[in-house]
Every structure is written in C-alpha cells, then in structure tokens.
Motif scaffolding. Structure first.
Motif, PDB file in Angstrom:
ATOM      1  N   LYS A  52       0.955  -1.445   0.160  1.00 37.22           N
ATOM      2  CA  LYS A  52      -0.019   0.269  -0.219  1.00 37.22           C
ATOM      3  C   LYS A  52       0.872   1.194   0.139  1.00 37.22           C
ATOM      4  N   MET A  53       2.241   1.844   0.589  1.00 36.35           N
ATOM      5  CA  MET A  53       2.989   2.415   1.018  1.00 36.35           C
ATOM      6  C   MET A  53       3.223   2.944  -0.354  1.00 36.35           C
ATOM      7  N   VAL A  54       3.939   1.755  -0.716  1.00 38.53           N
ATOM      8  CA  VAL A  54       5.163   1.862  -3.153  1.00 38.53           C
ATOM      9  C   VAL A  54       3.618   2.501  -3.366  1.00 38.53           C
ATOM     10  N   ASP A  55       2.181   1.786  -3.469  1.00 41.52           N
ATOM     11  CA  ASP A  55       1.830   1.835  -4.210  1.00 41.52           C
ATOM     12  C   ASP A  55       1.578   3.347  -4.283  1.00 41.52           C
ATOM     13  N   ASP A  56       0.913   3.788  -3.038  1.00 47.44           N
ATOM     14  CA  ASP A  56       0.175   5.436  -2.649  1.00 47.44           C
ATOM     15  C   ASP A  56       1.735   5.578  -3.410  1.00 47.44           C
ATOM     16  N   TYR A  57       3.380   5.816  -3.308  1.00 47.56           N
ATOM     17  CA  TYR A  57       4.374   6.627  -3.612  1.00 47.56           C
ATOM     18  C   TYR A  57       4.514   6.266  -5.489  1.00 47.56           C
ATOM     19  N   VAL A  58       4.106   5.434  -5.563  1.00 47.65           N
ATOM     20  CA  VAL A  58       3.886   5.580  -7.237  1.00 47.65           C
ATOM     21  C   VAL A  58       3.108   5.761  -7.955  1.00 47.65           C
ATOM     22  N   SER A  59       1.845   5.830  -7.383  1.00 38.42           N
ATOM     23  CA  SER A  59       1.122   6.477  -7.816  1.00 38.42           C
ATOM     24  C   SER A  59       0.683   7.600  -8.501  1.00 38.42           C
ATOM     25  N   ILE A  90      11.915   3.381  -6.296  1.00 36.00           N
ATOM     26  CA  ILE A  90      11.974   2.399  -5.023  1.00 36.00           C
ATOM     27  C   ILE A  90      12.184   1.263  -5.332  1.00 36.00           C
ATOM     28  N   ARG A  91      11.754   0.757  -6.495  1.00 37.31           N
ATOM     29  CA  ARG A  91      11.891  -1.007  -7.239  1.00 37.31           C
ATOM     30  C   ARG A  91      13.666  -1.491  -6.488  1.00 37.31           C
ATOM     31  N   GLN A  92      14.729  -0.633  -6.767  1.00 37.33           N
ATOM     32  CA  GLN A  92      15.356  -0.977  -6.853  1.00 37.33           C
ATOM     33  C   GLN A  92      16.010  -0.635  -5.019  1.00 37.33           C
ATOM     34  N   PHE A  93      15.815   0.091  -4.429  1.00 39.84           N
ATOM     35  CA  PHE A  93      15.664   0.484  -3.446  1.00 39.84           C
ATOM     36  C   PHE A  93      15.285  -0.959  -2.172  1.00 39.84           C
ATOM     37  N   ALA A  94      14.336  -1.246  -2.736  1.00 35.35           N
ATOM     38  CA  ALA A  94      14.008  -2.105  -2.506  1.00 35.35           C
ATOM     39  C   ALA A  94      14.422  -3.533  -2.194  1.00 35.35           C
ATOM     40  N   PHE A 148      10.160  -5.347   2.338  1.00 32.98           N
ATOM     41  CA  PHE A 148      10.380  -4.763   2.143  1.00 32.98           C
ATOM     42  C   PHE A 148       9.075  -5.152   0.684  1.00 32.98           C
ATOM     43  N   TYR A 149       8.642  -4.591   0.326  1.00 33.44           N
ATOM     44  CA  TYR A 149       7.588  -4.871  -0.966  1.00 33.44           C
ATOM     45  C   TYR A 149       8.181  -4.441  -2.180  1.00 33.44           C
ATOM     46  N   ILE A 150       8.792  -5.519  -2.837  1.00 38.00           N
ATOM     47  CA  ILE A 150       8.902  -5.036  -4.188  1.00 38.00           C
ATOM     48  C   ILE A 150       8.235  -4.398  -4.930  1.00 38.00           C
ATOM     49  N   PHE A 151       7.869  -3.587  -5.817  1.00 37.72           N
ATOM     50  CA  PHE A 151       7.443  -3.240  -6.828  1.00 37.72           C
ATOM     51  C   PHE A 151       7.680  -3.959  -8.104  1.00 37.72           C
ATOM     52  N   PRO A 152       6.598  -4.229  -9.133  1.00 38.36           N
ATOM     53  CA  PRO A 152       6.961  -5.410  -9.755  1.00 38.36           C
ATOM     54  C   PRO A 152       7.436  -5.082 -11.179  1.00 38.36           C
ATOM     55  N   GLN A 153       7.937  -5.556 -11.831  1.00 42.24           N
ATOM     56  CA  GLN A 153       8.094  -4.125 -13.535  1.00 42.24           C
ATOM     57  C   GLN A 153       7.850  -4.497 -14.290  1.00 42.24           C
TER      58      GLN A 153
END
Length: 121
Positions: free
Chosen positions: A60-67, A84-88, A98-103
């Motif tokens: 939820k936090m990552v989805d909020d950040y990348v919206s 955010i993906r690379q940092f996670a 950490f949740y990894i945002f899917p490429q």
C-alpha cells in the motif's frame, strides 16, 4: 585537485540506508548522479509522513508512492517506480522485508519524438 564529490544528506526514516545504498551503487560501478540523489531523497522524504516505528515498506505504501501525480509525464512516474524497486531490492539484501514493486507493472515510457527528415524533394 578539487573534490567534486557531492555529499549526500538524508534525514528521513531511511536516512542511514540511503547513504549505504549510494555507496553500494557506486561500489558496483554506477555513477550516482544528482538526479539519482534527488529521487532517492524524494523516497526518504516521502515516507516521513508514515512515522515508521520499524524499517518497512508495504504494498500500500509503495503503491501510494508510485501513483501518478497530477499531469506528470509517464517517464517521471517510471523513474519513481524504478528507484523504489531498486531501493527495496537493496534493503531486502540487508535482511528487511520490503515490498518490491513488480517490473511488469511499470508504466510505459512514451517516446513521442518525431524526427524531421530533410530531403531534396
């Protein structure tokens, strides 16, 4: 000789790890330029509002950040997703979860450049 090395200052919930991430990327041979620094600092500053008690990024936090924000370009949003993906991924190598945002979910960057071809006709 003048030292052109920029000092990176972070003051958010991931400050310590952001500095480690910069060193990690440089150690791998990447040039960590000013734009990369600002994107990483943007992550660190963005998550201040969550007042985290532990080092954690949820979906939820990552989805909020990348919206998408306002009328920003897909390229800007794509850069945020990538950073955010690379940092996670880096944080998970340190033992965090950490949740990894899917490429596969990255927005497509639109290249609307149309070259003008000069011809004799």
């Amino acid at each position: 000789m003048i030292n052109k090395e920029k000092e990176y200052i972070f003051d958010g919930p991931f400050a310590e790890y952001c500095s480690m991430y910069v060193d990690y990327k440089k150690g791998m041979g990447y040039k960590f330029q000013t734009s990369s620094y600002y994107r990483l600092r943007q992550i660190d500053n963005y998550f201040k509002k969550y007042e985290l008690k532990q080092q954690l990024l949820t979906q939820k936090m990552v989805d909020d950040y990348v919206s998408r924000r306002g009328n920003e370009s897909p390229k800007t949003q794509h850069q945020r997703m990538s950073t955010i993906r690379q940092f996670a991924l880096f944080m998970n190598t340190l033992g965090f979860n950490f949740y990894i945002f899917p490429q596969t979910e990255f927005v497509k960057k639109i290249n609307d450049y149309v070259p003008y071809i000069f011809t004799h006709e």
